[in-house]
Design a protein around this motif. Structure first.
Motif, mmCIF file in Angstrom:
data_model
loop_
_atom_site.group_PDB
_atom_site.id
_atom_site.type_symbol
_atom_site.label_atom_id
_atom_site.label_comp_id
_atom_site.label_asym_id
_atom_site.label_seq_id
_atom_site.Cartn_x
_atom_site.Cartn_y
_atom_site.Cartn_z
ATOM 1 N N SER A 321 14.430 -7.832 4.991
ATOM 2 C CA SER A 321 14.649 -6.580 4.715
ATOM 3 C C SER A 321 14.527 -6.206 3.419
ATOM 4 O O SER A 321 13.620 -5.211 2.909
ATOM 5 N N ARG A 322 14.948 -7.159 2.524
ATOM 6 C CA ARG A 322 14.666 -6.724 1.019
ATOM 7 C C ARG A 322 13.194 -6.867 0.679
ATOM 8 O O ARG A 322 12.842 -6.059 -0.019
ATOM 9 N N GLU A 323 12.706 -7.905 1.211
ATOM 10 C CA GLU A 323 11.213 -8.078 1.085
ATOM 11 C C GLU A 323 10.330 -6.878 1.673
ATOM 12 O O GLU A 323 9.420 -6.521 0.941
ATOM 13 N N ALA A 324 10.698 -6.012 2.875
ATOM 14 C CA ALA A 324 10.048 -5.262 3.127
ATOM 15 C C ALA A 324 10.014 -3.959 2.494
ATOM 16 O O ALA A 324 9.170 -3.430 2.293
ATOM 17 N N ARG A 325 11.394 -3.524 1.847
ATOM 18 C CA ARG A 325 11.231 -2.485 1.155
ATOM 19 C C ARG A 325 10.573 -2.860 -0.245
ATOM 20 O O ARG A 325 10.185 -1.635 -0.697
ATOM 21 N N ALA A 326 10.653 -3.905 -0.774
ATOM 22 C CA ALA A 326 10.086 -4.209 -2.214
ATOM 23 C C ALA A 326 8.563 -3.932 -1.802
ATOM 24 O O ALA A 326 7.858 -3.397 -2.909
ATOM 25 N N ALA A 327 7.865 -4.545 -0.573
ATOM 26 C CA ALA A 327 6.617 -4.076 -0.439
ATOM 27 C C ALA A 327 6.143 -2.745 -0.413
ATOM 28 O O ALA A 327 5.089 -2.210 -0.839
ATOM 29 N N ARG A 328 7.080 -2.031 0.319
ATOM 30 C CA ARG A 328 6.945 -0.648 0.328
ATOM 31 C C ARG A 328 6.788 0.049 -1.166
ATOM 32 O O ARG A 328 5.718 0.971 -1.150
ATOM 33 N N THR A 329 7.562 -0.480 -1.818
ATOM 34 C CA THR A 329 7.987 0.026 -3.253
ATOM 35 C C THR A 329 6.666 -0.148 -4.005
ATOM 36 O O THR A 329 6.034 0.680 -4.793
ATOM 37 N N ARG A 330 6.181 -1.429 -3.682
ATOM 38 C CA ARG A 330 5.089 -1.617 -4.613
ATOM 39 C C ARG A 330 3.711 -1.012 -4.275
ATOM 40 O O ARG A 330 2.906 -0.543 -5.102
ATOM 41 N N TRP A 331 3.619 -0.720 -2.892
ATOM 42 C CA TRP A 331 2.445 0.022 -2.549
ATOM 43 C C TRP A 331 2.524 1.597 -2.948
ATOM 44 O O TRP A 331 1.422 2.049 -3.326
ATOM 45 N N LEU A 332 3.739 2.261 -2.909
ATOM 46 C CA LEU A 332 3.976 3.499 -3.544
ATOM 47 C C LEU A 332 3.646 3.665 -5.032
ATOM 48 O O LEU A 332 2.939 4.375 -5.434
ATOM 49 N N ARG A 333 4.118 2.527 -5.750
ATOM 50 C CA ARG A 333 3.831 2.566 -7.062
ATOM 51 C C ARG A 333 2.308 2.577 -7.370
ATOM 52 O O ARG A 333 1.742 3.097 -8.349
ATOM 53 N N ARG A 334 1.712 1.705 -6.549
ATOM 54 C CA ARG A 334 0.218 1.594 -6.820
ATOM 55 C C ARG A 334 -0.598 2.852 -6.528
ATOM 56 O O ARG A 334 -1.520 3.299 -7.208
ATOM 57 N N VAL A 335 -0.150 3.581 -5.455
ATOM 58 C CA VAL A 335 -0.880 4.799 -4.924
ATOM 59 C C VAL A 335 -0.520 6.037 -6.049
ATOM 60 O O VAL A 335 -1.359 6.592 -6.491
ATOM 61 N N LEU A 336 0.619 5.935 -6.698
ATOM 62 C CA LEU A 336 0.881 6.719 -7.594
ATOM 63 C C LEU A 336 0.199 6.667 -8.914
ATOM 64 O O LEU A 336 -0.127 7.407 -9.514
ATOM 65 N N SER A 337 0.065 5.423 -9.208
ATOM 66 C CA SER A 337 -0.813 4.904 -10.525
ATOM 67 C C SER A 337 -2.001 5.347 -10.337
ATOM 68 O O SER A 337 -2.463 5.837 -11.406
ATOM 69 N N ARG A 338 -2.680 5.123 -9.332
ATOM 70 C CA ARG A 338 -4.077 5.350 -8.865
ATOM 71 C C ARG A 338 -4.209 6.877 -9.408
ATOM 72 O O ARG A 338 -5.385 7.377 -9.745
ATOM 73 N N SER A 339 -3.383 7.604 -8.584
ATOM 74 C CA SER A 339 -3.684 9.121 -8.630
ATOM 75 C C SER A 339 -3.090 9.622 -10.052
ATOM 76 O O SER A 339 -3.941 10.566 -10.523
ATOM 77 N N ALA A 340 -2.330 8.840 -10.700
ATOM 78 C CA ALA A 340 -2.190 9.540 -12.203
ATOM 79 C C ALA A 340 -3.278 9.115 -12.934
ATOM 80 O O ALA A 340 -3.733 10.088 -13.935
ATOM 81 N N ALA A 341 -3.989 7.893 -12.945
ATOM 82 C CA ALA A 341 -5.195 7.726 -13.576
ATOM 83 C C ALA A 341 -6.571 8.444 -13.098
ATOM 84 O O ALA A 341 -7.517 8.336 -13.933
ATOM 85 N N ALA A 342 -6.394 9.114 -12.134
ATOM 86 C CA ALA A 342 -7.802 9.662 -11.590
ATOM 87 C C ALA A 342 -8.056 10.979 -12.557
ATOM 88 O O ALA A 342 -7.074 11.432 -13.037
#
Length: 342
Positions: A321-342
């Motif tokens: 469960s902890r690993e799943a939540r961490a993976a979701r957070t990493r994906w969100l962080r990447r998506v937000l980072s890419r949109s901020a850099a666009a």
């Protein structure tokens, strides 16, 4: 796989369910040894809904503000044409001016249970604070009181309003992620299709957590987990019947109700899809990710080994469960980072 060809009837398929993760197996035992003790049926649905309303927490705005840690407001906004207003619960970390990226979220509950505020404490703690983002949770109408397209139209109306009132909400309308879990994940997938086809707000990502996508109930995993998963094919069929009414069981179910029926998955925002290896929705979710790839889109797929439906809710402290939540957070962080850099 063809069940009849391979000599696998529903009983033998259910008998070969994947093993559970050891920590999650302990949680299942606490739920009754892994057997679905009381699946939802058309006969018990009304009573189960009444029970859920009575016992499910519904945090107040004051409680959600958590002593001033979060700015929270309950908003009543225009609903779909001919429909009632829609309630949105808007929340963000206090002290952050904005505009912040937005997670527009739809709660789970099989389209028949749940409420908008109950998901917010976890969303605020796990994503809004560390990622500095706002969250809007939508109170869509539940089946069978309201059939399709009522619930997804509620979600669409709320999304359109939020994007149009970005300044009021102090959000960035160019950085909206739509998401949800189980039924909410299915609604998020449907919303991505609907806003694409109507030219509505363009999300930068869709977060689909064990999404409920296919009304047909004919996947191998649906049969394999019958009577085993905490949300099995009996409960699933009951929920789809409640949502679809006379459409249930026909070839006319639209993709905005059941996204697995979509034949065009081009032009969708990047998707995060996760599901357990030991749950009813496994095969339909894997197939949806594959269909996005075949359409030339982006999808990150996680199949958590030995996980049942909603495992991280029932066993939040388990390593998986902890690993799943961490993976979701990493994906969100990447998506937000890419949109901020666009």
């Amino acid at each position: 796989m063809d069940l009849a060809r391979d000599g696998l009837g529903p009983d033998s398929v259910a008998g070969c369910a994947p093993p559970l993760d050891p920590e999650l197996a302990l949680a299942v035992q606490a739920l009754g040894g892994g057997v679905v003790a009381e699946p939802f049926t058309p006969e018990n649905l009304a009573a189960r809904q009444a029970r859920d309303v009575a016992v499910r927490p519904r945090p107040t705005v004051r409680e959600l503000r958590d002593g001033g840690r979060f700015d929270v407001d309950e908003l009543c906004v225009p609903g779909p044409p001919g429909g009632p207003d829609v309630t949105l619960v808007s929340a963000r970390p206090a002290g952050l001016d904005g505009p912040l990226p937005l997670l527009y979220y739809m709660h789970g509950g099989g389209m028949i249970l749940g409420n908008a505020p109950v998901v917010l404490p976890q969303l605020l703690r796990e994503w809004a604070l560390p990622l500095e983002m706002a969250v809007v949770s939508v109170e869509y109408r539940l089946a069978p009181r309201v059939r399709h397209p009522g619930p997804v139209e509620d979600c669409y109306a709320g999304l359109v309003w939020a994007a149009a009132h970005a300044a009021e909400l102090r959000i960035d309308p160019e950085r909206i992620v739509i998401g949800g879990k189980s039924a909410g994940g299915g609604l998020a997938a449907a919303l991505a299709l609907l806003t694409r086809d109507r030219g509505g707000p363009t999300p930068i990502g869709q977060l689909l957590l064990c999404p409920m996508l296919d009304d047909r109930g004919d996947t191998f995993s649906g049969r394999q987990m019958a009577g085993v998963d905490v949300w099995d094919r009996t409960s699933n069929a009951t929920a789809w019947q409640a949502l679809l009414g006379d459409l249930y069981g026909t070839p006319d179910v639209p993709p905005y109700a059941a996204p697995a029926r979509a034949t065009d998955l081009t032009g969708l925002p990047p998707a995060y899809i996760d599901v357990g290896s030991a749950e009813t929705f496994r095969d339909e979710d894997v197939a949806y990710a594959n269909a996005i790839w075949q359409a030339g889109g982006q999808a990150e797929l996680h199949v958590w080994p030995g996980a049942f439906h909603g495992f991280d809710t029932f066993a939040p402290d388990a390593a998986l469960s902890r690993e799943a939540r961490a993976a979701r957070t990493r994906w969100l962080r990447r998506v937000l980072s890419r949109s901020a850099a666009a």
